[in-house]
Design a protein around this motif. Structure first.
Motif, PDB file in Angstrom:
ATOM      1  N   PHE A 126      43.387  41.120  44.436  1.00  0.00           N
ATOM      2  CA  PHE A 126      42.093  41.799  44.522  1.00  0.00           C
ATOM      3  C   PHE A 126      42.310  43.305  44.681  1.00  0.00           C
ATOM      4  CE2 PHE A 126      40.946  37.501  45.738  1.00  0.00           C
ATOM      5  CZ  PHE A 126      39.709  37.325  45.147  1.00  0.00           C
ATOM      6  N   ARG A 127      41.571  44.066  43.885  1.00  0.00           N
ATOM      7  CA  ARG A 127      41.551  45.516  44.022  1.00  0.00           C
ATOM      8  C   ARG A 127      40.097  45.983  44.071  1.00  0.00           C
ATOM      9  NH1 ARG A 127      45.969  47.718  39.535  1.00  0.00           N
ATOM     10  NH2 ARG A 127      47.805  46.589  40.350  1.00  0.00           N
ATOM     11  N   PRO A 128      39.784  46.983  44.885  1.00  0.00           N
ATOM     12  CA  PRO A 128      38.412  47.501  44.903  1.00  0.00           C
ATOM     13  C   PRO A 128      38.002  47.995  43.514  1.00  0.00           C
ATOM     14  CG  PRO A 128      39.660  48.336  46.773  1.00  0.00           C
ATOM     15  CD  PRO A 128      40.654  47.653  45.876  1.00  0.00           C
ATOM     16  N   HIS A 129      36.762  47.702  43.135  1.00  0.00           N
ATOM     17  CA  HIS A 129      36.263  48.136  41.825  1.00  0.00           C
ATOM     18  C   HIS A 129      36.174  49.666  41.799  1.00  0.00           C
ATOM     19  CE1 HIS A 129      33.790  48.390  38.217  1.00  0.00           C
ATOM     20  NE2 HIS A 129      33.998  47.087  38.031  1.00  0.00           N
ATOM     21  N   PRO A 130      36.629  50.298  40.736  1.00  0.00           N
ATOM     22  CA  PRO A 130      36.653  51.771  40.723  1.00  0.00           C
ATOM     23  C   PRO A 130      35.264  52.410  40.670  1.00  0.00           C
ATOM     24  CG  PRO A 130      37.305  50.875  38.583  1.00  0.00           C
ATOM     25  CD  PRO A 130      37.219  49.706  39.515  1.00  0.00           C
ATOM     26  N   ARG A 131      34.247  51.645  40.228  1.00  0.00           N
ATOM     27  CA  ARG A 131      32.912  52.249  40.064  1.00  0.00           C
ATOM     28  C   ARG A 131      31.827  51.582  40.899  1.00  0.00           C
ATOM     29  NH1 ARG A 131      34.551  51.027  35.178  1.00  0.00           N
ATOM     30  NH2 ARG A 131      32.865  49.508  34.915  1.00  0.00           N
ATOM     31  N   LEU A 132      31.961  50.290  41.211  1.00  0.00           N
ATOM     32  CA  LEU A 132      30.893  49.550  41.875  1.00  0.00           C
ATOM     33  C   LEU A 132      31.282  49.215  43.310  1.00  0.00           C
ATOM     34  CD1 LEU A 132      29.950  47.017  39.035  1.00  0.00           C
ATOM     35  CD2 LEU A 132      28.916  49.237  39.531  1.00  0.00           C
ATOM     36  N   PRO A 133      30.624  49.819  44.293  1.00  0.00           N
ATOM     37  CA  PRO A 133      30.883  49.445  45.687  1.00  0.00           C
ATOM     38  C   PRO A 133      30.516  47.974  45.900  1.00  0.00           C
ATOM     39  CG  PRO A 133      29.642  51.507  45.549  1.00  0.00           C
ATOM     40  CD  PRO A 133      29.645  50.922  44.175  1.00  0.00           C
ATOM     41  N   GLY A 134      31.333  47.272  46.675  1.00  0.00           N
ATOM     42  CA  GLY A 134      31.064  45.870  46.942  1.00  0.00           C
ATOM     43  C   GLY A 134      31.592  44.937  45.871  1.00  0.00           C
ATOM     44  N   ALA A 135      32.319  45.441  44.884  1.00  0.00           N
ATOM     45  CA  ALA A 135      32.883  44.617  43.809  1.00  0.00           C
ATOM     46  C   ALA A 135      34.393  44.787  43.779  1.00  0.00           C
ATOM     47  CB  ALA A 135      32.272  44.999  42.461  1.00  0.00           C
ATOM     48  N   TYR A 136      35.062  43.864  43.088  1.00  0.00           N
ATOM     49  CA  TYR A 136      36.528  43.876  43.016  1.00  0.00           C
ATOM     50  C   TYR A 136      36.970  43.629  41.575  1.00  0.00           C
ATOM     51  CZ  TYR A 136      36.324  43.126  48.089  1.00  0.00           C
ATOM     52  OH  TYR A 136      36.074  43.239  49.430  1.00  0.00           O
ATOM     53  N   LEU A 137      38.219  44.014  41.324  1.00  0.00           N
ATOM     54  CA  LEU A 137      38.916  43.591  40.117  1.00  0.00           C
ATOM     55  C   LEU A 137      39.866  42.478  40.518  1.00  0.00           C
ATOM     56  CD1 LEU A 137      39.766  47.023  38.423  1.00  0.00           C
ATOM     57  CD2 LEU A 137      37.919  45.437  37.832  1.00  0.00           C
ATOM     58  N   LEU A 138      39.728  41.314  39.897  1.00  0.00           N
ATOM     59  CA  LEU A 138      40.528  40.138  40.230  1.00  0.00           C
ATOM     60  C   LEU A 138      41.564  39.900  39.141  1.00  0.00           C
ATOM     61  CD1 LEU A 138      41.186  37.459  41.697  1.00  0.00           C
ATOM     62  CD2 LEU A 138      39.294  36.426  40.411  1.00  0.00           C
ATOM     63  N   ASP A 139      42.826  39.829  39.546  1.00  0.00           N
ATOM     64  CA  ASP A 139      43.920  39.541  38.619  1.00  0.00           C
ATOM     65  C   ASP A 139      44.061  38.022  38.509  1.00  0.00           C
ATOM     66  OD1 ASP A 139      46.161  39.378  37.088  1.00  0.00           O
ATOM     67  OD2 ASP A 139      47.544  40.140  38.613  1.00  0.00           O
ATOM     68  N   LEU A 140      43.649  37.461  37.375  1.00  0.00           N
ATOM     69  CA  LEU A 140      43.706  36.017  37.178  1.00  0.00           C
ATOM     70  C   LEU A 140      44.411  35.730  35.862  1.00  0.00           C
ATOM     71  CD1 LEU A 140      42.800  33.282  38.389  1.00  0.00           C
ATOM     72  CD2 LEU A 140      40.781  33.428  36.922  1.00  0.00           C
ATOM     73  N   HIS A 141      45.592  35.155  35.963  1.00  0.00           N
ATOM     74  CA  HIS A 141      46.388  34.785  34.783  1.00  0.00           C
ATOM     75  C   HIS A 141      46.620  35.987  33.856  1.00  0.00           C
ATOM     76  CE1 HIS A 141      45.748  30.806  36.261  1.00  0.00           C
ATOM     77  NE2 HIS A 141      44.470  30.760  35.900  1.00  0.00           N
ATOM     78  N   GLY A 142      46.849  37.156  34.457  1.00  0.00           N
ATOM     79  CA  GLY A 142      47.155  38.331  33.665  1.00  0.00           C
ATOM     80  C   GLY A 142      45.951  39.092  33.149  1.00  0.00           C
TER      81      GLY A 142
END
Length: 508
Positions: free
Chosen positions: A224-240
């Motif tokens: 999980f990484r914090p979303h660069p533009r949307l507070p309260g959202a994440y970037l999820l690394d799933l299967h690449g």
């Protein structure tokens, strides 16, 4: 709101000369903005956010694609430039702004009609009470659904009969509204009289707790990484692949086309949980014990080992695991936990079986009611044929009595069976009924095709009813009499497994 995109295009070209970039569009084509020289496309999400936040856009032109799912509590004026034939569609539009969180003390609604049209005449003749939002909730919905049919029938009628048809039909709708004399299906009747409502319980795991557990988990936090533009959202690394997710329903509501709500019921959450490895073995002691068994759906509960008490929330589970208070999983404690889990399981199974029974009864009642309505329509079709018959037609009597239903038996299958299912109490046919008025002026070939369609629908509904009754009579229990109970003992770092196969319910 407009009905057609052509109308929306006409309005936006008129308004942009005065309001320029303050005008935007929301339709099946997506979102559109005026950039000073041309209309350019953008996402519906950008349009919705800019309009709700009052950023530049002050006027939003919409087609029916915005009548559902678009919440505009920041808007204070609604103009229905083109009115739909069904009043409930109007109420759907109004519901976009007249909702919880509305910022204005008073909202203004303006309805425009094309002068001299049938729909304008029909709407003007309806009682004022039909225009209120509360009126279309519950019992009045079946009544107001007739309005579209009245407008359609009046539009197809000749000039001589149109006025009389509108007068009779609207007066009948007004009468039904005033008296609430409707035959719509009453959902309250589907519930057993002695049924007790299930007490509402707090969710055992909140989305905030789920977010904390996954994002702070040693096994998953690197994904999980914090979303660069949307507070309260994440970037999820799933299967690449990086997937934009959020645990916040408000963030999801504002950006439904961008992020995925990571919550229960979403297959993505199951994929994330499957990334973790099952716990390894350890000593027969711990802080909590997990009980589970397989049924129509997995059953699971967590209990404190030192008290054999169920843990109601994920927060309590985390606190218990963090406490470090170890207790042995001896035979006495195991039996106590089994009894507690068995009691909770039986209560849950009873609730699910009752819910399944109620669903089966609802299906049976719904199909029966639909069969009754199809029989009523079939009787009116034959009465309309009798009113329009000539010397070469079948000698059908124009008799508005219960015999109109009995005469359907001569067609045998499926009408004989449908009449048996419907039983007594079918509404007596009336010459002033809106359905008959709508059918009376139809051509004979149209009526015959309508009757054939009813014949086909009745056959389908009877088949579905028999299948539903068979399924209701042959219902299978949600769990088998022989179960496999699995107990796993947890500490913060170690686990131990105890499995008891084929444990009979009475032994638990």
């Amino acid at each position: 709101f407009t009905q057609y995109t052509d109308t929306m295009d006409y309005l936006r070209d008129r308004l942009r000369h005065v309001y320029g970039s303050q005008v935007a569009c929301y339709s099946g084509r997506g979102g559109e903005l005026w950039d000073g020289s041309a209309w350019v496309g953008t996402s519906k999400e950008n349009i919705k956010t800019a309009f709700r936040e009052s950023r530049e856009i002050k006027i939003l032109l919409c087609t029916e694609s915005a009548s559902e799912g678009l919440n505009l509590q920041t808007c204070g004026v609604l103009i229905n430039y083109e009115m739909p034939w069904n009043p409930m569609r109007v109420e759907q539009r109004i519901g976009r702004i007249d909702r919880i969180g509305q910022e204005y003390e008073r909202v203004w609604i303006r309805n425009y009609f094309y002068d001299g049209t049938v729909e304008a005449t029909v709407y003007q003749r309806l009682d004022d009470r039909i225009a209120s939002f509360e009126s279309v909730i519950g019992e009045l919905q079946p009544i107001l659904s007739q309005v579209a049919r009245v407008i359609e029938a009046a539009a197809m009628a000749n000039d001589v009969k149109r006025g009389e048809l509108i007068a009779k039909a609207t007066e009948e709708i007004n009468r039904q509204v005033r008296s609430h004399e409707i035959s719509a299906l009453n959902l309250d009747e589907l519930t057993a009289e002695n049924a007790e409502p299930v007490a509402e319980k707090a969710a055992p795991v909140t989305l905030q707790e789920l977010e904390h557990t996954l994002v702070e988990s040693a096994a998953l936090r690197d994904r999980f990484r914090p979303h660069p533009r949307l507070p309260g959202a994440y970037l999820l690394d799933l299967h690449g692949h990086w997937i934009e997710v959020t645990f916040d329903p408000k963030t999801y509501d504002e950006h439904p086309n961008t992020v995925t709500l990571l919550s229960y019921g979403n297959e993505l959450l199951e994929d994330v949980l499957n990334l973790t490895e099952p716990p390894g073995g350890g000593i027969e002691a711990g802080t909590v014990v997990r009980c589970s068994e397989e049924a129509a759906w997995p059953l699971c509960a967590y209990c404190r080992l030192d008290e054999a008490r169920p843990l109601p929330t994920l927060t309590k589970l985390v606190d218990c695991l963090s406490s470090g208070k170890l207790a042995p999983l001896d035979d006495s404690r195991r039996c106590e936990i089994e009894r507690s889990f068995s009691t909770a399981t039986q209560e849950r199974i009873a609730q699910e079986e009752k819910a399944a029974h109620d669903r089966r009864q609802a299906v049976l009642s719904s199909l029966t009611e639909e069969i009754r309505q199809l029989l009523t329509e079939a009787a009116y079709v034959e009465l309309a044929l009798a009113a329009n018959r000539d010397l070469f037609d079948e000698a059908l009597p124009l008799d508005f009595s219960e015999q109109a239903y009995h005469r359907l038996k001569r067609h045998k299958v499926p009408f004989a069976g449908a009449l048996k299912v419907a039983g007594v109490g079918l509404p007596r046919p009336r010459p002033d009924d809106a359905t008959y008025i709508r059918l009376r002026d139809s051509k004979k070939d149209v009526l015959r095709r309508r009757f054939e369609a009813i014949h086909t629908k009745l056959s389908e509904r009877l088949t579905a009813l028999m299948a539903a009754k068979t399924a209701a009579d042959a219902k299978e229990p949600l769990v088998s009499t022989a179960r496999s109970l699995k107990i796993v003992c947890y500490t913060a770092t170690t686990t131990t497994h105890r499995t008891e196969p084929n444990v009979a319910p009475e032994a638990m």
